[in-house]
Design an enzyme around this catalytic site. Structure first.
Site, PDB file in Angstrom:
ATOM      1  N   ASN A  72      41.168  26.159  -5.446  1.00  0.00           N
ATOM      2  CA  ASN A  72      41.713  24.953  -4.813  1.00  0.00           C
ATOM      3  C   ASN A  72      41.798  23.746  -5.728  1.00  0.00           C
ATOM      4  O   ASN A  72      42.395  22.734  -5.354  1.00  0.00           O
ATOM      5  CB  ASN A  72      40.858  24.582  -3.592  1.00  0.00           C
ATOM      6  CG  ASN A  72      39.388  24.380  -3.943  1.00  0.00           C
ATOM      7  OD1 ASN A  72      38.852  25.067  -4.793  1.00  0.00           O
ATOM      8  ND2 ASN A  72      38.738  23.439  -3.291  1.00  0.00           N
ATOM      9  N   ASP A  94       6.902  -1.087  11.580  1.00  0.00           N
ATOM     10  CA  ASP A  94       6.203   0.078  11.027  1.00  0.00           C
ATOM     11  C   ASP A  94       5.426   0.837  12.096  1.00  0.00           C
ATOM     12  O   ASP A  94       4.452   1.519  11.803  1.00  0.00           O
ATOM     13  CB  ASP A  94       5.272  -0.345   9.886  1.00  0.00           C
ATOM     14  CG  ASP A  94       4.177  -1.309  10.343  1.00  0.00           C
ATOM     15  OD1 ASP A  94       4.137  -1.660  11.545  1.00  0.00           O
ATOM     16  OD2 ASP A  94       3.356  -1.720   9.494  1.00  0.00           O
ATOM     17  N   ARG A 128       0.816  -1.216   0.000  1.00  0.00           N
ATOM     18  CA  ARG A 128       0.000   0.000   0.000  1.00  0.00           C
ATOM     19  C   ARG A 128       0.855   1.273   0.000  1.00  0.00           C
ATOM     20  O   ARG A 128       0.345   2.365  -0.255  1.00  0.00           O
ATOM     21  CB  ARG A 128      -0.940  -0.008   1.214  1.00  0.00           C
ATOM     22  CG  ARG A 128      -2.174  -0.862   0.985  1.00  0.00           C
ATOM     23  CD  ARG A 128      -3.122  -0.772   2.175  1.00  0.00           C
ATOM     24  NE  ARG A 128      -2.700  -1.621   3.279  1.00  0.00           N
ATOM     25  CZ  ARG A 128      -3.258  -1.623   4.473  1.00  0.00           C
ATOM     26  NH1 ARG A 128      -4.241  -0.772   4.742  1.00  0.00           N
ATOM     27  NH2 ARG A 128      -2.821  -2.439   5.418  1.00  0.00           N
ATOM     28  N   GLU A 161     -11.078  -9.537  15.616  1.00  0.00           N
ATOM     29  CA  GLU A 161     -10.912  -8.620  14.480  1.00  0.00           C
ATOM     30  C   GLU A 161     -12.266  -8.018  14.116  1.00  0.00           C
ATOM     31  O   GLU A 161     -13.316  -8.645  14.292  1.00  0.00           O
ATOM     32  CB  GLU A 161     -10.313  -9.359  13.284  1.00  0.00           C
ATOM     33  CG  GLU A 161      -8.917  -9.895  13.522  1.00  0.00           C
ATOM     34  CD  GLU A 161      -7.933  -8.816  13.927  1.00  0.00           C
ATOM     35  OE1 GLU A 161      -8.004  -7.691  13.375  1.00  0.00           O
ATOM     36  OE2 GLU A 161      -7.103  -9.090  14.800  1.00  0.00           O
ATOM     37  N   GLY A 167      -8.674  -4.479  15.687  1.00  0.00           N
ATOM     38  CA  GLY A 167      -9.121  -5.576  16.539  1.00  0.00           C
ATOM     39  C   GLY A 167      -9.512  -5.079  17.919  1.00  0.00           C
ATOM     40  O   GLY A 167      -8.850  -4.209  18.484  1.00  0.00           O
ATOM     41  N   ASN A 184       0.919   2.057   7.125  1.00  0.00           N
ATOM     42  CA  ASN A 184       0.702   1.150   5.999  1.00  0.00           C
ATOM     43  C   ASN A 184       0.638   1.861   4.658  1.00  0.00           C
ATOM     44  O   ASN A 184       0.673   1.217   3.616  1.00  0.00           O
ATOM     45  CB  ASN A 184      -0.589   0.354   6.210  1.00  0.00           C
ATOM     46  CG  ASN A 184      -0.456  -0.651   7.337  1.00  0.00           C
ATOM     47  OD1 ASN A 184       0.499  -1.414   7.382  1.00  0.00           O
ATOM     48  ND2 ASN A 184      -1.406  -0.638   8.262  1.00  0.00           N
ATOM     49  N   THR A 240       1.435 -13.310  11.208  1.00  0.00           N
ATOM     50  CA  THR A 240       2.279 -12.769  12.274  1.00  0.00           C
ATOM     51  C   THR A 240       2.816 -13.848  13.191  1.00  0.00           C
ATOM     52  O   THR A 240       3.956 -13.768  13.664  1.00  0.00           O
ATOM     53  CB  THR A 240       1.482 -11.742  13.086  1.00  0.00           C
ATOM     54  OG1 THR A 240       0.242 -12.332  13.504  1.00  0.00           O
ATOM     55  CG2 THR A 240       1.194 -10.506  12.263  1.00  0.00           C
TER      56      THR A 240
END
Length: 464
Positions: free
Chosen positions: A385, A102, A15, A154, A139, A227, A78
């Protein structure tokens, strides 16, 4: 007691619509995963493991040997991501903090509070929760009569009553390490997505009569995950506001905090005034009683006390006390200014050391040089220089005077108290107290300008 950390950083982040791996997108100048790992470092973790997947080499290149790595080759949830850390830490005793790469706004102070809460309650697992006015898409935390967490539901699975719950799951956990991996071994992928969910560990521990608690963080913004680019901008705003607030509490004046951009590792002394549009980046350190004018950009630089900088750019520079810079000056890497130096408008300093009380007031370039104290550079004076192949050094000793529009062709040395006349191009050393003139003798031709004009007009008229 051992404290360990697991950072989940294997997601691709589609995303974000970016070629850059999601956790490497920056918030206030630092990649998100860098903020998260820094929090764990402040907890003095015994072991920190980062779970990588897409973009693994980029993450490793950024974090280096600060952490250990495990690879999640397939994105199977996860719970599956945390399982990848078992060979590295599955047999360790202690507490493990699980974070996401994140969630850059999380602080070590909140993590410490959660761990203290976890120990006081004798919990096997504690989830960090937050109270959200608008919990849509998140959730919900389900608690029993004793206030303990029984499960996380959820939103798509919530009943109408559960949708009214304002307490949400942040996805950040503190858990007994051995119990974590024992519970993970019992997690299945019997769900529509065929993934292994870390949240299933809660139900498993509850079924085994283990204590599962929820620590409500007082600052819900710390749990914000990024996200997409909208959330990235929100995280930037939250963190900038937090950074600026702390500096103001520490005695720094920010004229317009909403338009002042300060990265997290910057240090600023008390009674310093920062004007709108200023960007302070990297490891910049600014002393007390300074004034940083509008739209100045300072990166990885050290500014001593009592310095005034107006609308200028400084990068990897050192500025001594009482010095003034700008407006519209450019101090490049290696610029090292002494005390009470004056750098004026449209002056560029690069890889040069300037002693105390030097004045380079306008329209000059000093590069690859060593300048003594109390030296004056006139308007338009420069050090030449670079010969097309190599950089060469220019040395100017104390009390020398460099006139306007002088070219110092390096390598060259101007002695103490020497005087270089305006318009000179100096190719040889000038001894102490000498006066150097290196320009063509002026010749005037009486009436010649009028002849040229007459000739030009006659030519113009003949074409008409």
């Amino acid at each position: 007691m051992n404290i360990m950390g697991i950072v989940l950083a294997a997601g691709q982040g589609k995303r974000m619509k970016s070629k850059l791996y999601k956790v490497l997108h920056t918030v206030c100048g630092k990649p998100m995963v860098g903020h998260v790992v820094h929090c764990l470092e402040q907890l003095d973790t015994y072991k920190t493991v980062v779970v990588v997947g897409h973009g693994a080499e980029m993450v490793k290149s950024y974090l280096g040997d600060r952490v250990e790595y495990v690879l999640q080759e397939q994105q199977l949830g996860t719970g599956h991501a945390v399982m990848q850390a078992e060979p590295v830490m599955g047999q360790e005793d202690g507490i493990t903090v699980i974070l996401y790469g994140d969630t850059p706004l999380i602080t070590s102070a909140s993590l410490k509070d959660m761990m203290n809460f976890h120990q006081e309650k004798g919990a096997a697992l504690t989830v960090m929760t937050a109270i959200m006015d608008d919990p849509r898409g998140l959730g919900r935390i389900i608690r029993d009569e004793q206030g303990r967490v029984t499960r996380i539901v959820e939103e798509k699975d919530c009943s109408p009553e559960q949708r009214e719950i304002k307490e949400i799951n942040s996805g950040l956990y503190c858990v007994s390490n051995r119990k974590l991996f024992e519970a993970l071994s019992k997690v299945t992928n019997n769900n529509a997505q065929k993934e292994y969910y870390l949240t299933d560990v809660i139900g498993i521990l509850v079924s085994e009569n283990e204590v599962v608690e929820g620590y409500i963080t007082p600052d819900a913004t710390e749990t914000v995950g990024v996200n997409d680019r909208l959330a990235l901008a929100e995280a930037e705003t939250y963190m900038r506001r937090r950074i600026n607030r702390q500096h103001m509490l520490d005695g720094v004046t920010l004229i317009d905090p909403a338009n002042t951009y300060i990265e997290p590792d910057v240090k600023i002394g008390s009674d310093t005034v920062i004007y709108p549009g200023v960007s302070l980046k990297g490891s910049t350190s600014i002393g007390e009683d300074c004034v940083i004018g509008p739209h100045t950009e300072i990166t990885d630089s050290t500014i001593d006390n009592g310095v005034t900088i107006k609308q200028s750019v400084l990068q990897e520079a050192v500025v001594g006390s009482g010095t003034s810079v700008g407006p519209f000056a450019y101090l490049r890497p290696g610029a090292n200014l002494g005390e009470n130096v004056k750098i004026g408008d449209f002056v560029e300093i690069k890889n040069a050391t300037l002693g105390n009380d030097v004045k380079v007031s306008h329209l000059s370039y000093v590069g690859d040089a060593k300048i003594g104290s109390n030296v004056n550079f006139g308007c338009g004076a420069i050090t030449v220089n670079y010969d097309g192949f190599n950089k060469q050094l220019t040395e100017v000793e104390d009390d020398a005077f460099i006139g306007s529009n002088v070219n110092l062709i390096a390598p060259v040395k101007i002695g103490k108290g020497a005087y270089v006349v305006a318009g000179s191009t100096i190719t040889h050393n000038v001894a102490a107290d000498d006066l150097a003139i290196a320009r063509e003798r002026q010749t005037n031709k009486p009436g010649y300008a009028a002849k040229i004009k007459a000739k030009f007009l006659a030519k113009k008229q003949s074409k008409q």
